[in-house]
Scaffold this motif. Structure first.
Motif, PDB file in Angstrom:
ATOM      1  N   MET A   1    -103.209  38.741 -43.767  1.00  0.00           N
ATOM      2  CA  MET A   1    -101.647  39.054 -43.505  1.00  0.00           C
ATOM      3  C   MET A   1    -101.113  37.639 -43.572  1.00  0.00           C
ATOM      4  N   ARG A   2    -101.587  36.626 -43.073  1.00  0.00           N
ATOM      5  CA  ARG A   2    -101.109  35.077 -43.311  1.00  0.00           C
ATOM      6  C   ARG A   2    -101.003  34.837 -44.594  1.00  0.00           C
ATOM      7  N   ARG A   3    -101.887  35.210 -45.530  1.00  0.00           N
ATOM      8  CA  ARG A   3    -101.927  34.908 -46.945  1.00  0.00           C
ATOM      9  C   ARG A   3    -100.696  35.758 -47.714  1.00  0.00           C
ATOM     10  N   PHE A   4    -100.738  36.849 -47.528  1.00  0.00           N
ATOM     11  CA  PHE A   4    -100.032  37.661 -48.353  1.00  0.00           C
ATOM     12  C   PHE A   4     -98.782  38.342 -47.741  1.00  0.00           C
ATOM     13  N   ARG A   5     -98.455  38.324 -46.574  1.00  0.00           N
ATOM     14  CA  ARG A   5     -97.206  38.517 -45.788  1.00  0.00           C
ATOM     15  C   ARG A   5     -96.926  39.807 -46.037  1.00  0.00           C
ATOM     16  N   ASP A   6     -97.774  41.039 -46.212  1.00  0.00           N
ATOM     17  CA  ASP A   6     -97.351  42.195 -46.528  1.00  0.00           C
ATOM     18  C   ASP A   6     -98.297  43.214 -45.677  1.00  0.00           C
TER      19      ASP A   6
ATOM     20  N   ILE B   1     -93.104  40.645 -55.113  1.00  0.00           N
ATOM     21  CA  ILE B   1     -92.687  40.209 -53.822  1.00  0.00           C
ATOM     22  C   ILE B   1     -93.426  39.477 -52.930  1.00  0.00           C
ATOM     23  N   VAL B   2     -94.934  39.717 -52.917  1.00  0.00           N
ATOM     24  CA  VAL B   2     -95.832  39.057 -52.299  1.00  0.00           C
ATOM     25  C   VAL B   2     -95.735  37.603 -52.804  1.00  0.00           C
ATOM     26  N   VAL B   3     -96.063  37.281 -54.026  1.00  0.00           N
ATOM     27  CA  VAL B   3     -96.010  35.929 -54.475  1.00  0.00           C
ATOM     28  C   VAL B   3     -94.572  35.329 -54.104  1.00  0.00           C
ATOM     29  N   SER B   4     -93.447  35.921 -54.188  1.00  0.00           N
ATOM     30  CA  SER B   4     -92.213  34.961 -53.983  1.00  0.00           C
ATOM     31  C   SER B   4     -92.210  34.664 -52.463  1.00  0.00           C
ATOM     32  N   LEU B   5     -92.992  35.306 -51.577  1.00  0.00           N
ATOM     33  CA  LEU B   5     -93.141  34.908 -50.177  1.00  0.00           C
ATOM     34  C   LEU B   5     -94.111  33.863 -49.767  1.00  0.00           C
ATOM     35  N   VAL B   6     -94.942  33.716 -50.689  1.00  0.00           N
ATOM     36  CA  VAL B   6     -95.812  32.631 -50.359  1.00  0.00           C
ATOM     37  C   VAL B   6     -95.892  31.279 -51.116  1.00  0.00           C
ATOM     38  N   PRO B   7     -95.512  30.138 -50.385  1.00  0.00           N
ATOM     39  CA  PRO B   7     -95.330  29.068 -51.070  1.00  0.00           C
ATOM     40  C   PRO B   7     -96.609  28.606 -51.871  1.00  0.00           C
TER      41      PRO B   7
ATOM     42  N   THR C   1    -106.810  36.482 -34.515  1.00  0.00           N
ATOM     43  CA  THR C   1    -106.450  37.873 -33.822  1.00  0.00           C
ATOM     44  C   THR C   1    -105.353  37.648 -32.623  1.00  0.00           C
ATOM     45  N   LEU C   2    -105.127  36.535 -31.942  1.00  0.00           N
ATOM     46  CA  LEU C   2    -104.073  36.166 -31.093  1.00  0.00           C
ATOM     47  C   LEU C   2    -102.935  36.092 -31.622  1.00  0.00           C
ATOM     48  N   THR C   3    -102.748  35.380 -32.671  1.00  0.00           N
ATOM     49  CA  THR C   3    -101.395  35.297 -33.667  1.00  0.00           C
ATOM     50  C   THR C   3    -101.159  36.787 -34.001  1.00  0.00           C
ATOM     51  N   LEU C   4    -102.113  37.455 -34.501  1.00  0.00           N
ATOM     52  CA  LEU C   4    -101.628  38.975 -34.788  1.00  0.00           C
ATOM     53  C   LEU C   4    -101.079  39.722 -33.981  1.00  0.00           C
TER      54      LEU C   4
ATOM     55  N   ALA D   1     -89.968  44.664 -43.604  1.00  0.00           N
ATOM     56  CA  ALA D   1     -88.663  44.505 -43.692  1.00  0.00           C
ATOM     57  C   ALA D   1     -87.943  43.176 -43.023  1.00  0.00           C
ATOM     58  N   SER D   2     -88.571  42.904 -41.914  1.00  0.00           N
ATOM     59  CA  SER D   2     -87.945  41.665 -40.956  1.00  0.00           C
ATOM     60  C   SER D   2     -88.130  40.401 -41.565  1.00  0.00           C
ATOM     61  N   GLY D   3     -89.223  40.171 -42.372  1.00  0.00           N
ATOM     62  CA  GLY D   3     -89.251  38.998 -43.102  1.00  0.00           C
ATOM     63  C   GLY D   3     -89.795  37.979 -41.909  1.00  0.00           C
ATOM     64  N   VAL D   4     -90.173  38.280 -40.783  1.00  0.00           N
ATOM     65  CA  VAL D   4     -90.707  37.180 -39.854  1.00  0.00           C
ATOM     66  C   VAL D   4     -92.104  36.698 -40.436  1.00  0.00           C
ATOM     67  N   PRO D   5     -92.199  35.546 -40.369  1.00  0.00           N
ATOM     68  CA  PRO D   5     -93.342  34.941 -40.973  1.00  0.00           C
ATOM     69  C   PRO D   5     -94.637  35.260 -39.865  1.00  0.00           C
ATOM     70  N   PHE D   6     -95.763  35.058 -40.546  1.00  0.00           N
ATOM     71  CA  PHE D   6     -96.932  35.302 -39.652  1.00  0.00           C
ATOM     72  C   PHE D   6     -97.327  33.983 -39.108  1.00  0.00           C
TER      73      PHE D   6
END
Length: 420
Positions: free
Chosen positions: A26-31, A87-93, A113-116, A170-175
């Protein structure tokens, strides 16, 4: 050929690693939806290959690699997948796409796990949706298990989880680990999640085993992590104390054949005294700070039970008083059910039955086996054996836990034999 022990070991490892891998992907692909689907495919592949070929040297990295490859395969397979890839690529620097290897030091040091856990409880979701999603993503519960925990139909829970995934996307909140302010806002939902995961592990709502040690153990581990993050929070300490004081009795709750042994009949010599001592110390310190919450009260009730050398030594008036305070703080029907039982232990079974009768109108308890089981127990104590038999049987028919079914059916049979 794979031995049963090897298969069980791989299964436990996969459950332990699943939330960590989901967090990393999730941290890598943001989806969230794509990450969960890919991780599930990686887990299926591992469940098939590892028992046969052996667990890889770096199982977490193996799963992350396979899940990441699954996402890449999917986004290239058709036009819809290509749109998601964009979409995924556009969200990941770009620098993160290159720098974050599956087994990098950063990935190893960060508790995904705690971050998730905290991310699933972010403000884009209602509290019930956040809890349901986290039980799926972090706790590994099925939709049916979560529905039973919430006392709602499975279809309703499936829709809630689906909407929660869509809201996160939809929120766009970063992981990322939340700020202290965001952490405070999400903490109540996080603690509720951990409480439900522990309860499902301590008394499984379905299946052949009374316990699911993987779930209760994971709930305790995560709560310890939250406590280390927030050592001065009384409710975090209270929840950890409650888990420890409850889990301390686990070895005495079942007999040689896995049969359920009620609290009053347990061999208290089997209780884990180290866990009890730690739990008592935690709740005592938390209560001394002056701000009392529901988890601290439940932990205090558990401590009263655990500190009684014999069942007949239990300080039921103190337990009843604590439940009275808890009733004023919470609208939880299970708290009301426990308060009725404590009332019976102090004022007699008829007083407890009167309390149970008042709960019949609560739709959240309608048809729940615990209400019938409690009523059967109190009817037996009141001397109404025929009515007790009927409610023991009804309770047995309403639970999907085999140990509970067997225990309740046995109580009905015992009373039936006594009436002959």
């Amino acid at each position: 050929m794979t031995s049963p022990s090897q298969g069980a070991t791989a299964e436990r490892l996969l459950r332990d690693l699943a939330p960590q891998v989901l967090g990393a992907v999730m941290r890598r692909f943001r989806d969230f939806g794509a990450a969960e689907d890919a991780v599930q495919e990686a887990l299926i592949a591992a469940a098939t290959q590892w028992p046969r070929e052996g667990v890889p040297d770096e199982p977490r990295a193996w799963l992350i690699h396979v899940a990441s490859r699954r996402i890449a395969d999917h986004v290239r397979s058709e036009a819809a997948r290509r749109r998601r890839e964009a979409i995924v690529v556009s969200l990941v620097p770009p620098e993160l796409q290159i720098a974050l290897a599956a087994d990098s030091d950063e990935a190893a040091l960060e508790d995904d796990t705690l971050t998730l856990l905290f991310m699933c409880c972010h403000p884009a979701l209602s509290a019930p949706s956040a809890i349901a999603l986290t039980l799926r993503a972090v706790g590994g519960l099925t939709t049916a298990e979560i529905a039973r925990a919430f006392l709602v139909p499975e279809a309703t829970m499936a829709q809630r989880i689906s909407r929660a995934k869509q809201s996160i996307k939809a929120s766009g909140v970063p992981f990322e680990r939340p700020t202290p302010e965001a952490r405070t806002a999400r903490l109540g939902a996080v603690l509720h999640v951990l409480y439900l995961i522990f309860n499902e592990g301590y008394t499984s709502s379905s299946g052949p085993a009374l316990h699911r040690d993987d779930l209760s153990g994971e709930a305790i581990r995560l709560t310890r992590a939250v406590h280390a993050l927030l050592p001065d929070d009384g409710e975090v300490a209270g929840l950890l104390a409650l888990m420890l004081l409850t889990d301390a009795r686990r070895a005495a709750r079942t007999g040689p054949l896995g049969e359920l042994i009620p609290l009053a009949e347990q061999d208290r010599g089997l209780w884990d005294q180290r866990a009890i001592a730690e739990g008592v110390a935690l709740v005592t310190a938390a209560l001394s700070r002056g701000s009392i919450g529901a988890y601290q009260l439940q932990a205090a009730i558990a401590a009263v039970h655990d500190e009684a050398a014999r069942a007949e030594d239990t300080d039921w008036p103190q337990i009843l008083a604590l439940y009275g305070v808890l009733m004023r703080m919470s609208d939880n029907p299970m708290v009301a059910l426990s308060h009725a039982i404590a009332t019976a232990m102090v004022h007699g079974p008829r007083a407890g039955l009167d309390r149970l009768n008042a709960l019949d109108a609560d739709a959240r308890l309608s048809g729940h086996h615990r209400l019938d089981a409690a009523r059967a127990h109190l009817l037996e104590r009141a001397g109404d054996r025929e009515a007790a038999i009927a409610h023991y049987r009804r309770a047995a028919s309403r639970t999907t836990s085999i140990p509970e079914q067997n225990y309740l059916a046995t109580q009905a049979a015992r009373l039936s034999d006594a009436l002959k």
